[in-house]
Scaffold this motif. Structure first.
Motif, mmCIF file in Angstrom:
data_model
loop_
_atom_site.group_PDB
_atom_site.id
_atom_site.type_symbol
_atom_site.label_atom_id
_atom_site.label_comp_id
_atom_site.label_asym_id
_atom_site.label_seq_id
_atom_site.Cartn_x
_atom_site.Cartn_y
_atom_site.Cartn_z
ATOM 1 N N ASP A 109 99.123 16.189 -22.364
ATOM 2 C CA ASP A 109 98.861 15.910 -23.857
ATOM 3 C C ASP A 109 98.568 14.230 -23.942
ATOM 4 O O ASP A 109 98.517 13.598 -22.871
ATOM 5 C CB ASP A 109 99.892 16.201 -24.878
ATOM 6 N N GLU A 110 98.507 13.767 -25.148
ATOM 7 C CA GLU A 110 98.169 12.066 -25.221
ATOM 8 C C GLU A 110 99.163 11.392 -24.574
ATOM 9 O O GLU A 110 98.672 10.198 -24.159
ATOM 10 C CB GLU A 110 97.999 11.904 -26.731
ATOM 11 N N LYS A 111 100.361 11.916 -24.286
ATOM 12 C CA LYS A 111 101.605 10.766 -23.677
ATOM 13 C C LYS A 111 101.119 10.892 -22.072
ATOM 14 O O LYS A 111 101.804 9.795 -21.518
ATOM 15 C CB LYS A 111 102.607 11.697 -24.104
ATOM 16 N N TYR A 112 100.324 11.469 -21.685
ATOM 17 C CA TYR A 112 100.025 11.472 -20.067
ATOM 18 C C TYR A 112 98.991 10.201 -19.778
ATOM 19 O O TYR A 112 99.518 9.429 -18.844
ATOM 20 C CB TYR A 112 99.000 12.664 -19.900
ATOM 21 N N TYR A 113 98.476 9.407 -20.898
ATOM 22 C CA TYR A 113 97.944 8.309 -20.688
ATOM 23 C C TYR A 113 98.316 7.141 -21.525
ATOM 24 O O TYR A 113 98.911 7.369 -22.714
ATOM 25 C CB TYR A 113 96.588 8.459 -21.097
ATOM 26 N N ASP A 114 98.348 5.982 -20.754
ATOM 27 C CA ASP A 114 98.809 4.830 -21.526
ATOM 28 C C ASP A 114 97.866 4.501 -22.625
ATOM 29 O O ASP A 114 98.490 4.215 -23.755
ATOM 30 C CB ASP A 114 99.188 3.852 -20.446
ATOM 31 N N MET A 115 96.672 4.637 -22.393
ATOM 32 C CA MET A 115 95.635 4.412 -23.368
ATOM 33 C C MET A 115 94.566 5.401 -23.317
ATOM 34 O O MET A 115 94.002 5.771 -22.199
ATOM 35 C CB MET A 115 95.044 2.896 -23.350
ATOM 36 N N ILE A 116 93.815 5.811 -24.318
ATOM 37 C CA ILE A 116 92.588 6.477 -24.372
ATOM 38 C C ILE A 116 91.663 5.777 -25.116
ATOM 39 O O ILE A 116 91.834 5.363 -26.335
ATOM 40 C CB ILE A 116 93.106 7.890 -25.145
ATOM 41 N N ILE A 117 90.417 5.549 -24.474
ATOM 42 C CA ILE A 117 89.521 4.438 -24.806
ATOM 43 C C ILE A 117 88.290 4.914 -24.992
ATOM 44 O O ILE A 117 87.655 5.112 -23.850
ATOM 45 C CB ILE A 117 89.759 3.095 -23.989
ATOM 46 N N ILE A 157 96.441 10.912 -31.098
ATOM 47 C CA ILE A 157 96.100 9.932 -30.046
ATOM 48 C C ILE A 157 96.093 8.583 -30.934
ATOM 49 O O ILE A 157 95.823 7.508 -30.429
ATOM 50 C CB ILE A 157 94.952 10.037 -29.668
ATOM 51 N N SER A 158 96.592 8.569 -32.101
ATOM 52 C CA SER A 158 96.491 7.083 -33.141
ATOM 53 C C SER A 158 97.150 6.315 -32.429
ATOM 54 O O SER A 158 96.936 4.931 -32.724
ATOM 55 C CB SER A 158 96.994 7.376 -34.328
ATOM 56 N N LYS A 159 98.303 6.437 -31.700
ATOM 57 C CA LYS A 159 99.175 5.283 -31.234
ATOM 58 C C LYS A 159 98.856 4.822 -29.989
ATOM 59 O O LYS A 159 98.992 3.543 -29.386
ATOM 60 C CB LYS A 159 100.580 5.815 -30.929
ATOM 61 N N ASN A 160 97.871 5.431 -29.207
ATOM 62 C CA ASN A 160 97.461 5.069 -27.856
ATOM 63 C C ASN A 160 95.710 4.949 -27.725
ATOM 64 O O ASN A 160 95.341 5.344 -26.559
ATOM 65 C CB ASN A 160 97.804 5.752 -26.641
ATOM 66 N N HIS A 161 95.171 5.027 -28.912
ATOM 67 C CA HIS A 161 93.747 5.211 -28.759
ATOM 68 C C HIS A 161 93.265 3.608 -29.301
ATOM 69 O O HIS A 161 93.601 2.958 -29.935
ATOM 70 C CB HIS A 161 93.067 5.987 -29.784
ATOM 71 N N MET A 162 92.153 3.283 -28.292
ATOM 72 C CA MET A 162 91.365 2.034 -28.581
ATOM 73 C C MET A 162 89.859 2.453 -28.399
ATOM 74 O O MET A 162 89.565 3.355 -27.945
ATOM 75 C CB MET A 162 91.714 1.063 -27.643
ATOM 76 N N ASP A 163 89.090 1.651 -29.093
ATOM 77 C CA ASP A 163 87.466 1.591 -29.057
ATOM 78 C C ASP A 163 86.863 0.548 -28.655
ATOM 79 O O ASP A 163 87.171 -0.350 -29.353
ATOM 80 C CB ASP A 163 87.075 2.356 -30.348
ATOM 81 N N CYS A 164 85.931 0.641 -27.693
ATOM 82 C CA CYS A 164 85.342 -0.467 -27.036
ATOM 83 C C CYS A 164 84.660 -1.351 -28.344
ATOM 84 O O CYS A 164 84.463 -2.560 -28.460
ATOM 85 C CB CYS A 164 84.355 -0.240 -26.011
ATOM 86 N N GLY A 165 83.958 -0.508 -29.169
ATOM 87 C CA GLY A 165 83.073 -1.001 -30.262
ATOM 88 C C GLY A 165 83.864 -1.741 -31.278
ATOM 89 O O GLY A 165 83.385 -2.671 -31.814
ATOM 90 N N LEU A 166 85.207 -1.443 -31.281
ATOM 91 C CA LEU A 166 86.132 -2.258 -32.288
ATOM 92 C C LEU A 166 86.662 -3.236 -31.450
ATOM 93 O O LEU A 166 87.472 -4.063 -32.193
ATOM 94 C CB LEU A 166 87.130 -1.236 -32.758
ATOM 95 N N MET A 167 86.629 -3.331 -30.182
ATOM 96 C CA MET A 167 87.398 -4.507 -29.484
ATOM 97 C C MET A 167 86.559 -5.764 -29.077
ATOM 98 O O MET A 167 86.878 -6.830 -29.221
ATOM 99 C CB MET A 167 87.840 -3.925 -28.088
ATOM 100 N N ILE A 168 84.996 -5.510 -29.089
ATOM 101 C CA ILE A 168 84.345 -6.369 -28.688
ATOM 102 C C ILE A 168 83.645 -7.519 -29.706
ATOM 103 O O ILE A 168 83.602 -8.556 -29.334
ATOM 104 C CB ILE A 168 83.030 -5.839 -28.039
ATOM 105 N N TYR A 169 83.888 -7.022 -31.087
ATOM 106 C CA TYR A 169 83.506 -7.802 -32.139
ATOM 107 C C TYR A 169 84.525 -8.166 -33.132
ATOM 108 O O TYR A 169 85.611 -7.204 -33.168
ATOM 109 C CB TYR A 169 82.183 -7.390 -32.854
ATOM 110 N N LEU A 215 92.394 6.817 -19.847
ATOM 111 C CA LEU A 215 91.251 7.750 -20.028
ATOM 112 C C LEU A 215 90.255 6.864 -20.628
ATOM 113 O O LEU A 215 90.050 6.692 -21.748
ATOM 114 C CB LEU A 215 91.524 9.106 -20.682
ATOM 115 N N PHE A 216 89.068 6.843 -19.761
ATOM 116 C CA PHE A 216 88.206 5.707 -20.533
ATOM 117 C C PHE A 216 86.775 6.736 -20.777
ATOM 118 O O PHE A 216 86.312 7.539 -19.688
ATOM 119 C CB PHE A 216 87.584 4.905 -19.137
ATOM 120 N N ILE A 217 86.308 6.629 -21.889
ATOM 121 C CA ILE A 217 85.261 7.724 -22.287
ATOM 122 C C ILE A 217 84.263 7.226 -22.962
ATOM 123 O O ILE A 217 83.961 6.871 -24.389
ATOM 124 C CB ILE A 217 86.027 8.601 -23.399
#
Length: 339
Positions: free
Chosen positions: A227-235, A258-270, A308-310
């Motif tokens: 489940d989502e806890k398997y990954y430090d981050m799901i990006i 996955i709200s606690k360990n989800h990141m999105d590159c599109g929200l990180m770069i700008y 998990l890089f997606i």
């Protein structure tokens, strides 16, 4: 049946001989350099034309510069690279065709829209794991002006962009994937399906891609029995703020938060509050640059152990859009682990 043991579930592979990311390199444009990750990007080019005469040539030059930087960092020559897996957003992959031709490396030209970095890394890692190559390059690029010209409106038109629109990253990210042990390995992959929820708004890429990202993440969980806890981050690659909201809701409907360990590159770069990029960043270069300048560094420093890089892509063309077709999405998952 020995080879079958690497297959996990319906869509995933867990490598018996995991390949490693041996070197990475990225170059981006001025706007990306002004964002939150700008200080981490290895090289910022202030010239949007990259010394060339057209936007398309500029993207090719961006690829050439990035591969040169990658090889120099790795202390390798082009002759020591078996294959290159690469792609971009331009028609018939002209950014890649003209960008890497001088290296004389056998090419697998790929198109997965903004998911291309995931597709290139997946195929490259399969190639190395299978013993078909000792080291290969995976890369993807995009250019804001080239993408606007092809998919939306030329910059000279001066059209207004809806708030749901994303800003195509001018950037290129590249990695060398090989057998030699390093600080980050590719433990496995999950290959995504084309997912179509019937969205026809080409200015809202997040809504087009979020269902594919949700489908990919769910498939990865089912295939690996985690489940989502398997990954430090799901990006994810470039869902932006609208797509992220949709993704979280779709996965909650399936019983995962996955709200606690989800990141999105599109929200990180700008910086959403100061850079006026509306929904966030997009383009093949978005996830590729963020991977090389940030994600890999966190794994190398062991701040994260498993990611998990997606990268995510909206599969449209000017032809399909003008013929009234919907915009399907696709996503590809790469399991990165700190060594």
């Amino acid at each position: 049946m020995e080879e079958n043991r690497q297959m996990a579930g319906k869509q995933s592979l867990l490598f018996k001989n995991p390949p490693y990311i041996q070197t990475s390199a990225c170059i981006a444009g001025k706007k990306e350099g002004e964002g939150p990750l700008g200080h981490l990007i290895e090289e910022i080019n202030e010239d949007p034309m990259f010394g060339m005469n057209t936007w398309e040539e500029a993207e090719s030059s961006l690829q050439t510069l990035t591969v040169n930087k990658l090889l120099k960092k790795a202390n390798l020559t082009a002759d020591e690279i078996r294959y290159i897996f690469a792609g971009d957003l331009l028609g018939q992959l002209i950014g890649t065709t003209f960008g890497i031709k001088e290296f004389d490396i056998p090419l697998f030209g790929l198109y997965g829209a903004c998911s291309t970095m995931g597709e290139s890394m997946a195929l490259a890692s399969m190639c190395v794991n299978a013993g078909y190559a000792d080291r290969v390059i995976a890369l993807a690029s995009s250019h804001f002006a080239g993408a606007e010209k092809q998919f939306r409106f030329p910059l000279e038109y001066g059209n207004q962009r809806p708030l749901s629109a994303s800003w195509t990253v001018t950037g290129c990210g590249s990695v060398i994937i090989g057998k030699e042990k390093s600080l980050v390995k590719i433990a496995g992959i999950t290959t995504g399906k084309v997912v179509d929820y019937g969205v026809k708004d080409s200015m809202n890429m997040g809504a087009c891609m979020a269902p594919a990202a949700a489908d990919l993440i769910y498939a990865n969980f089912m295939d690996l029995n985690v489940d989502e806890k398997y990954y430090d981050m799901i990006i994810t690659g470039d869902l932006g703020n609208i797509g992220q909201t949709i993704l979280l809701e779709l996965l909650k409907d399936k019983g995962f938060d996955i709200s606690k360990n989800h990141m999105d590159c599109g929200l990180m770069i700008y910086d959403e509050s100061t850079q006026d990029t509306h929904a966030g960043g997009s383009g093949c270069g978005c996830s590729a640059v963020v991977l090389c300048c940030y994600i890999l560094k966190q794994l190398e420093k062991k701040r994260w152990n498993r990611v998990l890089f997606i990268p995510t892509g909206a599969m449209l063309s000017p032809v399909s859009f003008n013929e009234g077709k919907s915009v399907p999405g696709v996503a590809h998952g790469i399991i990165l682990e700190s060594v």
